[in-house]
Design an enzyme around this catalytic site. Structure first.
Site, PDB file in Angstrom:
ATOM      1  N   GLY A   1       0.789  -1.228   0.000  1.00  0.00           N
ATOM      2  CA  GLY A   1       0.000   0.000   0.000  1.00  0.00           C
ATOM      3  C   GLY A   1       0.816   1.270   0.000  1.00  0.00           C
ATOM      4  O   GLY A   1       0.323   2.318   0.430  1.00  0.00           O
ATOM      5  N   SER A   2       2.054   1.225  -0.514  1.00  0.00           N
ATOM      6  CA  SER A   2       2.867   2.440  -0.513  1.00  0.00           C
ATOM      7  C   SER A   2       2.272   3.513  -1.419  1.00  0.00           C
ATOM      8  O   SER A   2       2.347   4.709  -1.115  1.00  0.00           O
ATOM      9  CB  SER A   2       4.305   2.135  -0.919  1.00  0.00           C
ATOM     10  N   ASN A   3       1.673   3.105  -2.533  1.00  0.00           N
ATOM     11  CA  ASN A   3       1.033   4.099  -3.398  1.00  0.00           C
ATOM     12  C   ASN A   3      -0.205   4.693  -2.733  1.00  0.00           C
ATOM     13  O   ASN A   3      -0.491   5.881  -2.902  1.00  0.00           O
ATOM     14  CB  ASN A   3       0.664   3.474  -4.748  1.00  0.00           C
TER      15      ASN A   3
ATOM     16  N   MET B   1      -3.074  -6.930  -7.829  1.00  0.00           N
ATOM     17  CA  MET B   1      -2.429  -8.028  -8.545  1.00  0.00           C
ATOM     18  C   MET B   1      -3.441  -9.058  -9.052  1.00  0.00           C
ATOM     19  O   MET B   1      -3.138 -10.241  -9.153  1.00  0.00           O
ATOM     20  CB  MET B   1      -1.396  -8.706  -7.632  1.00  0.00           C
ATOM     21  N   ARG B   2      -4.618  -8.614  -9.397  1.00  0.00           N
ATOM     22  CA  ARG B   2      -5.631  -9.486  -9.981  1.00  0.00           C
ATOM     23  C   ARG B   2      -6.054  -8.906 -11.330  1.00  0.00           C
ATOM     24  O   ARG B   2      -6.147  -7.681 -11.484  1.00  0.00           O
ATOM     25  CB  ARG B   2      -6.863  -9.616  -9.091  1.00  0.00           C
TER      26      ARG B   2
ATOM     27  N   ASN C   1      -4.826   2.731 -13.388  1.00  0.00           N
ATOM     28  CA  ASN C   1      -3.865   1.727 -12.964  1.00  0.00           C
ATOM     29  C   ASN C   1      -2.455   2.292 -13.101  1.00  0.00           C
ATOM     30  O   ASN C   1      -2.206   3.164 -13.935  1.00  0.00           O
ATOM     31  CB  ASN C   1      -3.997   0.463 -13.822  1.00  0.00           C
TER      32      ASN C   1
ATOM     33  N   HIS D   1       1.585   0.883 -13.563  1.00  0.00           N
ATOM     34  CA  HIS D   1       2.341  -0.315 -13.935  1.00  0.00           C
ATOM     35  C   HIS D   1       3.826   0.029 -13.948  1.00  0.00           C
ATOM     36  O   HIS D   1       4.221   1.101 -14.440  1.00  0.00           O
ATOM     37  CB  HIS D   1       1.902  -0.788 -15.325  1.00  0.00           C
TER      38      HIS D   1
END
Length: 229
Positions: free
Chosen positions: A44-46, A128-129, A145, A147
């Site tokens: 959860g750093s973002n 990650m899904r 998102n 990436h």
């Protein structure tokens, strides 16, 4: 703490300051403050970077008058993001993918949570899904998102491993609008990160994350401005 490389402390980015993102038929105009739902699978750093930016108004256009973090949905019971959310006083809801028979069922449960919290904009922060059409269609052009590569290079899992294996000299991170195709969709912002001769997976990942924490809040702010104007 990993410090930004001085040579790239201001990321080399592509963005859309003139609101030129091709949205097709744009979604309905969003009222401010926009309610954001976070999808996360890991530390959860973002999430924390976005929350700190929002609460301290360190990015123009991203502040409590324009956005609020309404809920975090996470799929890994042991994910540290739950503790970050608790520290930030953000509700966190576990949707453990192992308890659903299909990706569609998982996405249906996520949609139910987001509807409960009246989410307007979905932000995937280390989710990650693979999402299905069910979620994409519930929030058309309202899912972002991030990436860890310069898309369209190295989509999918293990992007940093791929970058190291191919021996590229520059990689980075990309914020884009999520569509049904994995790691595709219109690009909102990118940051370049040089690959150093002695880089490992860990060191390169850490330096990419520094740039993720810079460009994701800015991309969210710009996109909220676009969707609310």
């Amino acid at each position: 703490m990993i410090q930004p490389n001085p040579a790239i402390s201001t990321p080399q980015t592509y963005n859309n300051p003139d609101n030129s993102v091709n949205l097709g038929n744009p979604p309905d105009r969003l009222a401010l403050p926009v309610s954001i739902g976070i999808l996360a699978s890991g530390s959860g750093s973002n999430l924390e970077a976005i929350a700190n930016t929002l609460n301290n108004a360190t990015v123009a256009g991203l502040n409590p008058d324009t956005a609020k973090l309404s809920v975090v949905v996470y799929n890994n019971p042991n994910a540290y993001v739950q503790q970050r959310a608790q520290k930030l006083s953000i509700p966190a809801v576990l949707c453990n993918h192992r308890e659903y028979d299909s990706r569609e069922q998982l996405d249906a449960a996520i949609i139910e949570v987001f509807q409960q919290y009246q989410v307007d904009l979905v932000v995937m922060a280390g989710w990650m899904r693979i999402v299905t059409d069910k979620l994409i269609n519930a929030y058309p052009r309202r899912i972002l998102n991030i990436h860890p590569s310069l898309l369209p290079s190295f989509p999918g899992a293990k992007a940093i491993v791929q970058a190291l294996a191919y021996g590229v000299k520059i990689t980075g991170c990309t914020v884009h609008i999520a569509i049904a195709e994995v790691d595709a969709g219109p690009i909102l912002q990118q940051a370049a990160v040089p690959v150093l001769p002695n880089d490992t997976l860990e060191t390169l990942h850490q330096r990419i994350q520094v740039q993720e924490h810079i460009i994701y809040p800015q991309a969210i702010a710009d996109y909220i401005k676009l969707l609310s104007s």
